[in-house]
Design an enzyme around this catalytic site. Structure first.
Site, PDB file in Angstrom:
ATOM      1  N   LEU A 132       5.914  -4.743   9.722  1.00  0.00           N
ATOM      2  CA  LEU A 132       6.176  -3.202   9.876  1.00  0.00           C
ATOM      3  C   LEU A 132       6.154  -2.333   8.816  1.00  0.00           C
ATOM      4  CD1 LEU A 132       9.290  -4.151  12.403  1.00  0.00           C
ATOM      5  CD2 LEU A 132       6.888  -3.910  12.909  1.00  0.00           C
ATOM      6  N   GLY A 133       5.082  -1.731   8.469  1.00  0.00           N
ATOM      7  CA  GLY A 133       4.937  -0.785   7.177  1.00  0.00           C
ATOM      8  C   GLY A 133       4.323   0.503   8.000  1.00  0.00           C
TER       9      GLY A 133
ATOM     10  N   ASN B  50      -6.790  -2.017  -3.467  1.00  0.00           N
ATOM     11  CA  ASN B  50      -6.411  -2.109  -2.169  1.00  0.00           C
ATOM     12  C   ASN B  50      -6.713  -0.455  -1.655  1.00  0.00           C
ATOM     13  OD1 ASN B  50      -5.802  -1.753   0.625  1.00  0.00           O
ATOM     14  ND2 ASN B  50      -3.619  -2.657   0.111  1.00  0.00           N
TER      15      ASN B  50
ATOM     16  N   HIS C 111      -4.305  -7.396   8.881  1.00  0.00           N
ATOM     17  CA  HIS C 111      -2.969  -7.738   8.279  1.00  0.00           C
ATOM     18  C   HIS C 111      -2.934  -9.247   8.081  1.00  0.00           C
ATOM     19  CE1 HIS C 111      -0.589  -3.875   9.389  1.00  0.00           C
ATOM     20  NE2 HIS C 111      -1.234  -3.687   8.231  1.00  0.00           N
TER      21      HIS C 111
ATOM     22  N   GLU D 133       1.015  -9.187  -0.295  1.00  0.00           N
ATOM     23  CA  GLU D 133      -0.666  -9.311  -0.138  1.00  0.00           C
ATOM     24  C   GLU D 133      -1.208  -9.329  -1.567  1.00  0.00           C
ATOM     25  OE1 GLU D 133       0.237  -5.925   2.209  1.00  0.00           O
ATOM     26  OE2 GLU D 133      -1.339  -6.582   3.655  1.00  0.00           O
TER      27      GLU D 133
ATOM     28  N   ASP E 289       7.862   8.881   7.799  1.00  0.00           N
ATOM     29  CA  ASP E 289       8.645   7.972   7.018  1.00  0.00           C
ATOM     30  C   ASP E 289       9.910   7.869   7.471  1.00  0.00           C
ATOM     31  OD1 ASP E 289      10.741   7.275   4.767  1.00  0.00           O
ATOM     32  OD2 ASP E 289       9.123   7.246   3.630  1.00  0.00           O
TER      33      ASP E 289
ATOM     34  N   ARG F 279      -0.516   6.001  13.512  1.00  0.00           N
ATOM     35  CA  ARG F 279      -1.668   5.429  14.602  1.00  0.00           C
ATOM     36  C   ARG F 279      -0.605   5.220  15.865  1.00  0.00           C
ATOM     37  NH1 ARG F 279      -3.406   0.540  11.025  1.00  0.00           N
ATOM     38  NH2 ARG F 279      -3.156   1.592   9.240  1.00  0.00           N
TER      39      ARG F 279
ATOM     40  N   ARG G 259      -9.448  -5.882  -1.520  1.00  0.00           N
ATOM     41  CA  ARG G 259      -8.955  -6.073  -0.156  1.00  0.00           C
ATOM     42  C   ARG G 259     -10.069  -5.338   0.910  1.00  0.00           C
ATOM     43  NH1 ARG G 259      -5.021  -2.879   3.205  1.00  0.00           N
ATOM     44  NH2 ARG G 259      -4.541  -4.189   4.991  1.00  0.00           N
TER      45      ARG G 259
HETATM   46  P1  ADP Z   1       1.897   0.379   3.976  1.00  0.00           P
HETATM   47  O1  ADP Z   1       1.377   0.232   4.894  1.00  0.00           O
HETATM   48  O2  ADP Z   1       1.527   1.783   3.403  1.00  0.00           O
HETATM   49  O3  ADP Z   1       1.918  -0.631   2.679  1.00  0.00           O
HETATM   50  P2  ADP Z   1       4.925  -0.021   3.558  1.00  0.00           P
HETATM   51  O4  ADP Z   1       4.812  -1.480   3.869  1.00  0.00           O
HETATM   52  O5  ADP Z   1       5.229   0.374   2.366  1.00  0.00           O
HETATM   53  O6  ADP Z   1       3.712   0.676   4.042  1.00  0.00           O
HETATM   54  O7  ADP Z   1       6.007   0.770   4.524  1.00  0.00           O
HETATM   55  C1  ADP Z   1       6.118   1.965   4.613  1.00  0.00           C
HETATM   56  C2  ADP Z   1       7.434   2.174   5.304  1.00  0.00           C
HETATM   57  O8  ADP Z   1       8.690   1.623   5.122  1.00  0.00           O
HETATM   58  C3  ADP Z   1       7.824   3.898   5.513  1.00  0.00           C
HETATM   59  O9  ADP Z   1       8.395   4.087   6.854  1.00  0.00           O
HETATM   60  C4  ADP Z   1       9.066   3.861   4.791  1.00  0.00           C
HETATM   61  O10 ADP Z   1      10.216   4.789   5.231  1.00  0.00           O
HETATM   62  C5  ADP Z   1       9.759   2.322   5.090  1.00  0.00           C
HETATM   63  N1  ADP Z   1      10.738   1.992   4.133  1.00  0.00           N
HETATM   64  C6  ADP Z   1      10.283   1.702   2.761  1.00  0.00           C
HETATM   65  N2  ADP Z   1      11.541   1.324   2.262  1.00  0.00           N
HETATM   66  C7  ADP Z   1      12.648   1.295   2.928  1.00  0.00           C
HETATM   67  C8  ADP Z   1      13.950   1.359   2.923  1.00  0.00           C
HETATM   68  N3  ADP Z   1      14.683   0.971   1.762  1.00  0.00           N
HETATM   69  N4  ADP Z   1      14.614   1.785   4.114  1.00  0.00           N
HETATM   70  C9  ADP Z   1      13.993   2.054   5.274  1.00  0.00           C
HETATM   71  N5  ADP Z   1      12.841   1.960   5.320  1.00  0.00           N
HETATM   72  C10 ADP Z   1      11.918   2.050   4.103  1.00  0.00           C
END
Ligand code: ADP
Length: 382
Positions: free
Chosen positions: A195-196, A11, A166, A370, A268, A227, A77
């Site tokens: 929500l990532g 990916n 997604h 995924e 983050d 974004r 991907r």
């Molecule tokens: P990506 O789109 O890069 O795959 P992810 O699905 O890994 O992203 O999500 C990243 C986000 O998830 C970041 O903002 C991170 O702070 C949040 N996150 C990951 N683990 C935790 C946690 N244990 N508590 C709060 N937020 C988290």
């Protein structure tokens, strides 16, 4: 030698390469890693060629011999499949050429993936290489949801429509939610909130997507890590004319220096919460804008579906951030959504119900996967 089958899932983003070695039959992950900061000035990884070689070294360090681990396929991907690619597709020179032509639609996302495909095929020439498309699930969005109200002829000529992204995750999570509820997918109306760092919402009626928040590109919709999500398209012309920014600069700003990062200087969510606790007003505003947009979409999708059975949270924030889940649904009891605070905050890595028993709509946390979905798509083709 092992008789188990393994798929290497790649990916590649603009500056990172995530990889995972998965057994599609058992769902077991054999190895996982991420090469970051590709192409950045201070980084030892100059480009996607060296990133993939680095990934292979990391696998070797983990004791994995890619040439003797039952590897049957490499799954790539691909963010944008345009109008032509929906099904998992065996990669050959012709398909790669077509993917290169699609890069105009996804200049930030597809080129690194194509680069990665070429290097991976050279390094692992004896296994099938398969492209799996993040747009595929949304190909059948109803025209009313897929169409932008702009000049029809221009839109048709240039392939401008809402594609949605997604999709691998929205499909997987909606299936897992149905399995958790012991209901057939066709009997459920669902909202999925992915929500990532990237974030998107979808409304799925009886297994078919009827609305999603991302559009021509993965820029539309929810506020994300870097974004903007929805902005008035007038912003672009205004910045171009008045601030004298080029179109490339504006796109870079909207994709890489906006969203939560643009408002708070941090993307983050774990650190964002810490900043809010320390009284940082920019962090508070960024969080409030993120939550406000999310709530607008939830309300809109309840209206689009008319009747909703389940709302599922997934991806890094959706799976782990109980505060976001609470604030996203606060005060929605009359809309049928009521969280159980104890269930919401109880730590778990499994699919789980977090709504009260009395909530008309069931709220779930459903871990996405995924890589497993891609690996299964790959072997379904072999
Ligand atoms: P990506 O789109 O890069 O795959 P992810 O699905 O890994 O992203 O999500 C990243 C986000 O998830 C970041 O903002 C991170 O702070 C949040 N996150 C990951 N683990 C935790 C946690 N244990 N508590 C709060 N937020 C988290």
């Amino acid at each position: 030698m092992t008789s188990k089958r393994a798929v290497l899932v790649l990916n590649s983003g603009s500056s990172s390469l995530k990889f995972q070695l998965v057994e599609p039959d058992s769902g077991v992950s054999l190895a996982i890693g991420n090469v970051e900061r590709i192409g950045e000035a201070a980084s030892s990884v100059a480009n996607h060629d060296s990133a993939l070689r680095r990934a292979f070294e990391m696998l070797t360090d983990d004791g994995i011999d890619l040439y003797n681990c039952g590897l049957v396929a490499v799954g790539h991907r691909i963010v944008h499949g345009g109008n032509d690619f929906h099904l998992p597709t065996l990669l050959d020179e012709a398909v790669i050429g077509e993917l290169e032509r699609l890069s105009a639609l996804a200049p930030l996302h597809n080129p690194p993936a194509v680069r990665c495909i070429k290097v991976a095929r050279a390094l692992l020439p004896d296994v099938a290489h398969v492209a799996v498309f993040d747009t595929a699930f949304f190909r059948d969005l109803p025209p009313a949801a897929a169409t932008y109200a702009i000049d029809r002829q221009l839109a048709d000529t240039w392939g401008i429509r809402r594609y949605g992204f997604h999709g691998i995750s929205h499909l997987y999570v909606s299936g897992q939610a149905a399995a958790f509820l012991h209901k057939p997918l066709v009997g459920l109306n669902q909202i999925v909130l992915h929500l990532g760092n990237g974030a998107s919402a979808s409304a799925i009626a009886g297994g078919r997507p009827v609305e999603t928040s991302m559009g021509l590109t993965p820029l539309e919709g929810l506020v994300m890590g870097t974004r903007s999500g929805d902005v008035d398209p007038g912003v672009i012309g205004y910045l171009w004319r008045t601030a004298k920014l080029s179109v490339d600069e504006i796109e870079r700003m909207l994709n890489h220096r906006s969203g939560v990062l643009g408002l708070a200087g941090e993307r983050d969510f774990r650190r964002l919460h810490a900043m809010i606790e320390a009284g940082d007003s920019s962090a508070q505003l960024a969080y409030d804008v993120f939550i406000h947009r999310l709530r607008k979409y939830i309300g809109a999708y309840l209206a689009v579906l008319g009747h909703t059975d389940a709302v599922s949270f997934t991806a890094g924030i959706g799976e782990h951030d109980a505060t976001v889940r609470r604030d996203a649904l606060a005060g929605m009891t009359e809309l049928g959504l009521e969280l159980d605070e104890q269930r919401n905050t109880a730590p778990s890595n499994r699919a789980r119900r977090i709504s009260t028993d009395g909530s008309r709509i069931t709220v779930l946390v459903v871990p996405t996967n995924e890589e497993l979905a891609i690996a299964r798509d790959c072997v379904s083709l072999l």
